[in-house]
Design an enzyme around this catalytic site. Structure first.
Site, short mmCIF file in Angstrom:
data_model
loop_
_atom_site.label_atom_id
_atom_site.label_comp_id
_atom_site.label_asym_id
_atom_site.label_seq_id
_atom_site.Cartn_x
_atom_site.Cartn_y
_atom_site.Cartn_z
N CYS A 77 -17.25 8.25 -6.55
CA CYS A 77 -17.70 7.51 -8.05
C CYS A 77 -18.73 7.78 -9.26
O CYS A 77 -18.90 8.74 -8.31
CB CYS A 77 -17.94 6.01 -7.78
SG CYS A 77 -17.34 4.84 -6.20
N ARG B 232 -15.01 13.13 -8.83
CA ARG B 232 -15.97 12.39 -8.07
C ARG B 232 -15.31 11.31 -7.53
O ARG B 232 -15.32 10.23 -6.39
CB ARG B 232 -17.32 11.92 -8.35
CG ARG B 232 -17.81 12.95 -9.16
CD ARG B 232 -19.62 12.38 -9.53
NE ARG B 232 -20.34 11.39 -8.39
CZ ARG B 232 -21.04 12.05 -8.12
NH1 ARG B 232 -21.32 12.60 -8.26
NH2 ARG B 232 -21.77 10.91 -6.90
N TRP C 290 -13.69 5.71 -6.43
CA TRP C 290 -13.18 6.29 -5.26
C TRP C 290 -13.82 5.52 -4.20
O TRP C 290 -14.26 5.36 -3.82
CB TRP C 290 -13.38 7.99 -5.22
CG TRP C 290 -13.55 8.76 -3.50
CD1 TRP C 290 -12.34 8.97 -3.94
CD2 TRP C 290 -13.35 8.10 -2.29
NE1 TRP C 290 -12.05 9.62 -2.63
CE2 TRP C 290 -13.76 9.03 -1.36
CE3 TRP C 290 -14.88 7.42 -1.86
CZ2 TRP C 290 -12.74 8.66 0.17
CZ3 TRP C 290 -14.82 7.49 -0.30
CH2 TRP C 290 -13.84 8.79 0.87
N ASN D 4 -22.57 3.21 -7.83
CA ASN D 4 -21.89 4.22 -7.10
C ASN D 4 -22.52 4.61 -5.66
O ASN D 4 -23.84 4.52 -5.83
CB ASN D 4 -22.45 5.64 -7.53
CG ASN D 4 -22.09 6.92 -6.70
OD1 ASN D 4 -21.03 6.77 -6.00
ND2 ASN D 4 -22.18 7.65 -7.56
N GLY D 5 -22.05 3.87 -4.72
CA GLY D 5 -22.81 3.86 -3.50
C GLY D 5 -21.72 2.89 -2.19
O GLY D 5 -20.87 2.84 -2.74
N GLU E 70 -11.00 27.58 7.84
CA GLU E 70 -10.76 26.96 5.92
C GLU E 70 -9.36 27.19 5.87
O GLU E 70 -9.25 26.75 4.00
CB GLU E 70 -11.54 28.41 5.38
CG GLU E 70 -12.09 28.60 3.99
CD GLU E 70 -12.43 26.48 3.28
OE1 GLU E 70 -13.02 26.03 4.39
OE2 GLU E 70 -12.64 26.65 1.86
N LYS F 34 -7.80 23.87 3.45
CA LYS F 34 -6.63 24.28 2.07
C LYS F 34 -5.75 23.82 1.91
O LYS F 34 -5.24 23.44 1.11
CB LYS F 34 -6.94 25.73 1.91
CG LYS F 34 -8.36 26.10 1.22
CD LYS F 34 -9.53 25.68 -0.27
CE LYS F 34 -10.32 24.39 0.03
NZ LYS F 34 -11.64 24.92 0.57
N GLU G 226 -5.22 19.80 2.50
CA GLU G 226 -5.90 19.11 1.65
C GLU G 226 -5.53 19.59 0.34
O GLU G 226 -5.06 18.34 0.00
CB GLU G 226 -7.24 19.80 1.04
CG GLU G 226 -9.00 19.59 1.62
CD GLU G 226 -9.97 21.00 0.54
OE1 GLU G 226 -10.69 20.24 0.85
OE2 GLU G 226 -9.58 21.64 0.56
N HIS H 100 -3.53 28.70 24.61
CA HIS H 100 -3.96 28.08 26.22
C HIS H 100 -3.91 25.87 25.08
O HIS H 100 -4.80 24.65 25.36
CB HIS H 100 -5.56 26.98 25.93
CG HIS H 100 -5.88 28.72 26.57
ND1 HIS H 100 -5.88 28.55 27.57
CD2 HIS H 100 -7.17 29.95 26.39
CE1 HIS H 100 -6.61 29.94 28.43
NE2 HIS H 100 -7.02 30.43 27.02
N LYS I 103 -14.71 15.19 -4.32
CA LYS I 103 -15.42 16.53 -3.95
C LYS I 103 -16.43 16.22 -3.77
O LYS I 103 -17.08 16.66 -3.26
CB LYS I 103 -15.53 17.32 -6.28
CG LYS I 103 -16.64 18.21 -5.42
CD LYS I 103 -15.32 19.32 -6.43
CE LYS I 103 -15.91 20.57 -6.36
NZ LYS I 103 -15.38 21.19 -5.45
C1 G6P Z 1 -15.92 17.15 0.29
C2 G6P Z 1 -14.96 18.12 -0.93
C3 G6P Z 1 -15.01 19.73 -0.43
C4 G6P Z 1 -16.33 19.20 0.59
C5 G6P Z 1 -17.03 18.60 1.24
C6 G6P Z 1 -18.64 19.00 1.79
O1 G6P Z 1 -15.41 16.67 0.81
O2 G6P Z 1 -14.05 17.40 -0.72
O3 G6P Z 1 -14.42 19.65 -0.73
O4 G6P Z 1 -16.60 20.88 1.76
O5 G6P Z 1 -17.46 17.34 0.63
O6 G6P Z 1 -19.47 19.00 -0.11
P1 G6P Z 1 -20.60 20.08 -0.26
O7 G6P Z 1 -20.77 19.49 -1.63
O8 G6P Z 1 -21.41 19.24 0.66
O9 G6P Z 1 -21.11 21.34 -0.18
#
Ligand code: G6P
Length: 616
Positions: A2, A27, A74, A99-100, A488, A492, A495, A511, A611
């Protein structure tokens, strides 16, 4: 998650708030709304979907007025519907953006309903509006009303509120979720992130936990701290020029951010390397003593940042001889960790506001660590302010929800930490293979150029992506420090393309995951020229023997037989072994990006994600 933006200005604020919401959309983006004080009455529009949907409503029916609050959501409590979108009103009395999460909202809701308040949403946030309306009727100011109810709200929040009782005033409060004040000329603003306000100011006050603020006529800003004492907080000038929030010539922010990596890696190194070694002063004036006392390290992070921590474990143990544990913050904060003497607590975070990571830092302060270091991209963020030391990653604002340049600059910062510890702890020399500190420093200086060469392979990677568009699953393999790169790569892909993907250490294939391998399961591997190459090649044979389709990103000096159709090899320029995890991240980012574009997903704002995760 949010985003909040608010303004008290000399002009109509609708455009300012709308632009702010667009910049905060990373956000949360399932619904948005805005309330503006118009002729001493609250006027509101709310719309389901992205900010563009709200924009369309405002074009049909603009909301004129010089004070307002706005929100992009969100969802946590209640589906993304118009009724659940913020601002929430209590009759015509109060408007709130939040927000929260208000953890004790149910108890408040029961009592307020018993007292006749009618709830029109399923959100936790609506209780705030009714609590304020209830308190305001007792004849107190909006500021005093917020102050009173803050003591009764459990959980985390940032708030922006308005009431016709004081039409030119916006009150904000921060308890566990970020909120900054933008200082304009005779105007004042609030936002969850300075980025939202760069079009109107570059001067910001970062509110502290428990702070409340009143924005009033002529741009007045009054702040009180958690104890109710009036305080002056410093004004910081934001260091990035505006324009960062635009895609430029790129189709998506993610692609722009991938291509920015040579530049931001350079920025992350600037002024931090001497001729042959890292300048330990980069970590701040108090760093030397803390690093000298470090005997082991605990690294805590979430998401992509966690993967950076996993790479760092290989580096710190191999090149600095320091034992390392790495853990996701949401687990660490509820464990009962045993902290050996001389342990440094390191957090990694792009935003510096991730709720679990922040909570882990606060928890760690009670556990006997020798100190804390935040490796972070956002100056002035909560994590930076609450840590003993901070090393900024200097990636610049990252807008795409899938993290790219923030990750590689975190890796740069972690390599700097490795080298600083190596130097400070007096090992400063070599690992068992004779890798010299000075060689890594020299390699770091050439890294931006090598990254450019890899990015030049974009068209080849785009061609590869065709093979993935119809797939439902994918497996990523790596060994050693490239196992986290495989994780990673898989993250990606899932996501942004919604393809189910797993990252595995190649040696674990036999395994379990080997059972999944067939012609419908593409297997992606990174094959730098390191001491595990021979082992990796054997693992890749295991895939071929089961009819799997292999995609290998390999060092230019590594020969892999790709004469058969089941193997596709793309060669990358050679890089010092220590830095290979950084370089091999780039083709995996590009691959995911192109697959997502082919699949037509919302690359910058993938479904269900946000994000900056400022709720638990
Ligand atoms: C969210 C984002 C990720 C990010 C993670 C940690 O899940 O979508 O892309 O890696 O938060 O965020 P930070 O700001 O703590 O790196």
């Amino acid at each position: 998650m949010c985003g909040i933006v608010a303004a008290v200005a000399q002009r109509n604020v609708q455009g300012i708030l709308l632009e702010g919401l667009k910049r905060l959309e990373y956000r949360g983006y399932d619904s948005a709304g805005m309330t503006i004080m118009c002729n001493e009455a609250l006027t509101r529009h709310r719309a389901v979907g992205k900010v563009a949907a709200l924009d369309a409503c405002l074009q049909q029916e603009p909301l004129p007025g010089t004070a307002g609050i706005a929100h992009t959501r969100w969802a946590t409590h209640g589906k993304p519907t118009q009724a659940n979108a913020h601002p929430h009103h209590s009759d015509a009395q109060v408007a709130v953006v939040h927000n929260g999460i208000i953890e004790n909202f149910e108890a408040h809701q029961r009592r307020l309903q018993a007292d006749g308040y009618v709830f029109t949403s399923e959100t936790d946030s609506e209780v705030i509006a009714h609590l304020l309306a209830e308190t305001l009727t007792a004849g107190v100011t909006l500021f005093a009303a917020v102050q009173q109810i803050m003591h009764t709200l459990g959980g985390a929040y940032a708030l922006g509120v308005m009431s016709p009782q004081e039409p030119g005033v916006v009150v904000g409060a921060r308890q566990g979720s970020p909120l900054v004040v933008g200082v304009g000329i005779d105007e004042a603003f609030l936002a969850s992130d300075p980025l939202a306000l760069l079009q109107v100011t570059d001067r910001f006050i970062y509110l502290e936990e428990g702070d409340m603020v009143e924005l009033g006529a002529g741009g007045s800003v009054r702040i009180v701290d958690h104890s109710g004492k009036a305080v002056e907080r410093p004004i910081h000038v934001f260091e990035y020029a505006d324009g960062v929030a635009s895609k430029g010539d790129y189709r998506h922010f993610m692609l722009k951010e991938i291509f920015e990596q040579p530049k931001v890696i350079n920025a992350a190194l600037e002024g931090r390397l001497g001729e042959h070694s890292v300048l330990a002063e980069s970590f701040g004036p108090d760093a030397q003593a803390l690093l000298a006392n470090t005997r082991q390290i605990h690294i805590i992070a979430c998401g992509t940042s966690y993967h950076a921590g996993l790479v760092a474990r290989y580096w710190l143990e191999r090149y600095a001889g320091v034992p390392v544990q790495v853990e996701v913050a949401s687990e660490f904060r509820y464990r009962h960790p045993v902290v050996p003497e001389g342990t440094l607590f390191v957090t990694l975070s792009q935003s510096g506001e991730t709720a679990d990571t922040l909570a882990a830092l606060r928890f760690a302060k009670r556990l006997g660590y020798i100190g804390s270091l935040a490796i972070c991209n956002v100056p002035g963020s909560s994590l930076v302010r609450e840590s003993d030391l901070a090393l900024m990653t200097r990636a610049g604002p990252e807008i795409g929800v899938a993290s790219t340049k923030a990750f590689t600059t975190q890796l740069v910062a972690l390599m700097l930490l490795t080298l600083a510890l190596d130097k400070t702890l007096g090992k400063d020399a070599r690992d068992s293979d004779g890798t010299k500190h000075a060689d890594i420093v020299a390699a770091l200086k050439t890294l931006p150029d090598i990254c450019r060469q890899v990015l030049a392979l974009d068209a080849d990677i785009e061609a590869l992506s065709q093979a993935f568009a119809e797939k439902h699953h994918a497996l990523f393999l790596g060994r050693g420090a490239h196992f986290p790169i495989a994780l990673e790569g898989a993250l990606k892909l899932k996501e942004i393309s919604y393809i189910h993907a797993e990252g595995y250490p190649a040696g674990e294939l036999k395994h379990g995951p080997l059972a999944l391998v067939d012609s419908e399961m593409p297997v992606i591997s990174v094959a730098p020229n390191d001491d595990l190459l021979g082992k990796l090649k054997s693992n890749l044979q295991e895939v071929r023997a089961r009819g799997g389709q292999l995609f290998v990103f390999a060092d230019e000096n590594v020969g892999i037989d790709d004469t058969e159709d089941d193997v596709c090899v793309l060669h990358l320029p050679h890089v010092h072994e220590a830095l290979a995890p950084l370089l091999y991240t780039l083709p995996l980012q590009l691959l995911s990006y192109h697959v997502a574009v082919l699949k037509g997903t919302d690359v910058d704002q993938p479904r269900n994600l946000a994000k900056s995760v400022t709720v638990e």
